[in-house]
Design a protein around this motif. Sequence first.
Motif, short mmCIF file in Angstrom:
data_model
loop_
_atom_site.label_atom_id
_atom_site.label_comp_id
_atom_site.label_asym_id
_atom_site.label_seq_id
_atom_site.Cartn_x
_atom_site.Cartn_y
_atom_site.Cartn_z
N THR A 127 21.76 10.45 48.82
CA THR A 127 20.39 11.65 48.87
C THR A 127 19.84 11.50 47.59
N ALA A 131 16.03 10.97 47.09
CA ALA A 131 15.12 11.91 46.39
C ALA A 131 14.31 11.27 45.13
N TYR A 132 15.01 10.41 44.43
CA TYR A 132 14.36 9.58 43.35
C TYR A 132 13.05 8.99 43.89
N LYS A 135 10.33 11.40 45.27
CA LYS A 135 9.54 12.04 44.07
C LYS A 135 8.28 11.07 43.59
N SER A 283 14.91 7.88 53.16
CA SER A 283 13.75 8.30 52.30
C SER A 283 12.30 8.71 53.08
N TYR A 286 12.97 11.83 54.64
CA TYR A 286 12.98 13.04 53.34
C TYR A 286 11.70 13.36 53.09
N TYR A 287 10.74 12.17 52.91
CA TYR A 287 9.53 12.45 52.68
C TYR A 287 8.85 13.29 53.46
N VAL A 290 9.68 16.91 53.14
CA VAL A 290 9.28 17.96 51.92
C VAL A 290 7.59 17.94 52.01
N ARG A 303 6.59 17.99 44.99
CA ARG A 303 7.97 17.37 44.22
C ARG A 303 8.85 18.59 43.77
N VAL A 306 11.62 18.88 46.47
CA VAL A 306 12.47 17.52 46.79
C VAL A 306 14.01 17.98 46.47
N LEU A 307 14.28 18.67 45.39
CA LEU A 307 15.59 18.78 45.22
C LEU A 307 16.28 19.95 45.96
N GLY A 310 17.14 18.61 49.18
CA GLY A 310 18.25 17.65 49.16
C GLY A 310 19.51 18.11 49.15
#
Length: 365
Positions: A127, A131-132, A135, A283, A286-287, A290, A303, A306-307, A310
Motif C-alpha cells: 500500500t 500511495a507513493y 501521490k 494504484s 487507490y487513485y 482519493v 494529496r 492519500v495517507l 491508505g
Amino acid sequence: MPERGRISGGQAVLLNITMIIATAMLGAPAIAAAHARQDAWLSMLLAMLLALPIAGITARLGTLFPSKTIVQYTEDILGKWPGKLLSLLYLLWFIQICSVMIREYSSFLADAIMPETPLIVINILGTGLAAYTVKKGLEVLARVNQIFLPLIIISVILIFLLALPEMRIERFLPVLESSALEIFKGSVAPWAWIGEISTFAMLIPFLAQPGQARRIAVATVSLVGLFFTLLALATVATFGPAISNMTFPVLNTARVINIANFIERPEPLIMAIWITGGLLKISVFYYAIVLGCTQWLALKDYRPLVLPVGVILVALSIAVAENMLEVTHFIGYVWPPYSLLTFELGIPLTLLVIALLRKRGGNGH
C-alpha cells in the motif's frame, strides 16, 4: 479540478487493461473452467461480448459530461443529495475492490515467497508503494504503467510459447460438451472482471481527447477479452478440464516448461509479472478512491487524503477475509453477480436513461 494531468488515448487503454487483468489473469481460466470445463475459452469470448455494452454505457456517460467523473455527474443527473448518496456508494465499491486486491496480493506473496513475513507487513509495504505512485499524479502513474504493462503481456505470451511442447489439441475435445447455460455461468466472473471498465468513468475527464472515450473503452474490452481467451486456450491445452481444480493454472503452466533442460520452470518470472501488475492495479483504484473522495468533499487537492485512505485500505485488507480461500471464493463467486447488477451495468444504464430523458449533459452541464 484536483487533478490537472492529461493522458493520451493509448495510455488510457493501457491503464484500463492493467486495471482489469493484473490480479485476475492467474486464476481466470480456473473460474471459467469450473462451469465450462474445456469450453472455458468460449466463456471468455462470451464475457468479452457481454462486457461491450458496459464499455459503451460508460463512454456515453463520459461524453455527456466530459469534464466530470461519475462522482460528480451523478448529482447533475439525480440532484444533489441522491447523487451524493450514489457517488458515496461507488466510492465504497472502489474501496472494497482495492482492499480485497491488497489482501489477495499480500496473501499470494506470503504463500509463494515470504511465508515467515506477517501479512500486515506486506500489506503496509504494498500500500505504501501504491500511495507513493498515487501521490505523484495520474500522468506519472500512466507513464509507469506504459513501461511495465507491455513487458507483462510479452512475458505471459513468451511463457505460453515455451509451454507449446506440453500442449495437446485433443484436450479441447469434445468442443461444446458444456451446455449453453454452463458456458454462460463460466462467463459471469470474467464478465464482471472485464466490467471493471466502468471505473474508466473516473479517468475520462483527464483524456487529452475526451471524444476518444468510446474507442478507448471498446478497445480495452476487446483486448482484455482476447487476452483472457488466450489464457484459457493455453491452460486448457496444457492440462485439459483439470484446470478447474487449480488455484493458479497460469502459474502451473510455467511449471511444466522444460526446453532441453536449459529453460525450466520460470515461475519467478510469472510471480514478478503478477507482483508488478498487482501493484499497478492497486494504484489505479487507490487513485480513483482519493480523487473521488476529494470531489465528493469538494476539496482542492487530493494529496492530503492519500495517507488516511491508505490506512483504511490496510485495515480493511486484513478484515475482509480469514484466508486466501475466502478471498478466492469472494472474487470468483460473490463479487461478480452483485457488481454486474449494480455498479457495472445496472446503475450506469439507469443513469444514462435518466440523463437522456431529462436532456442532461453536454459540455459538462
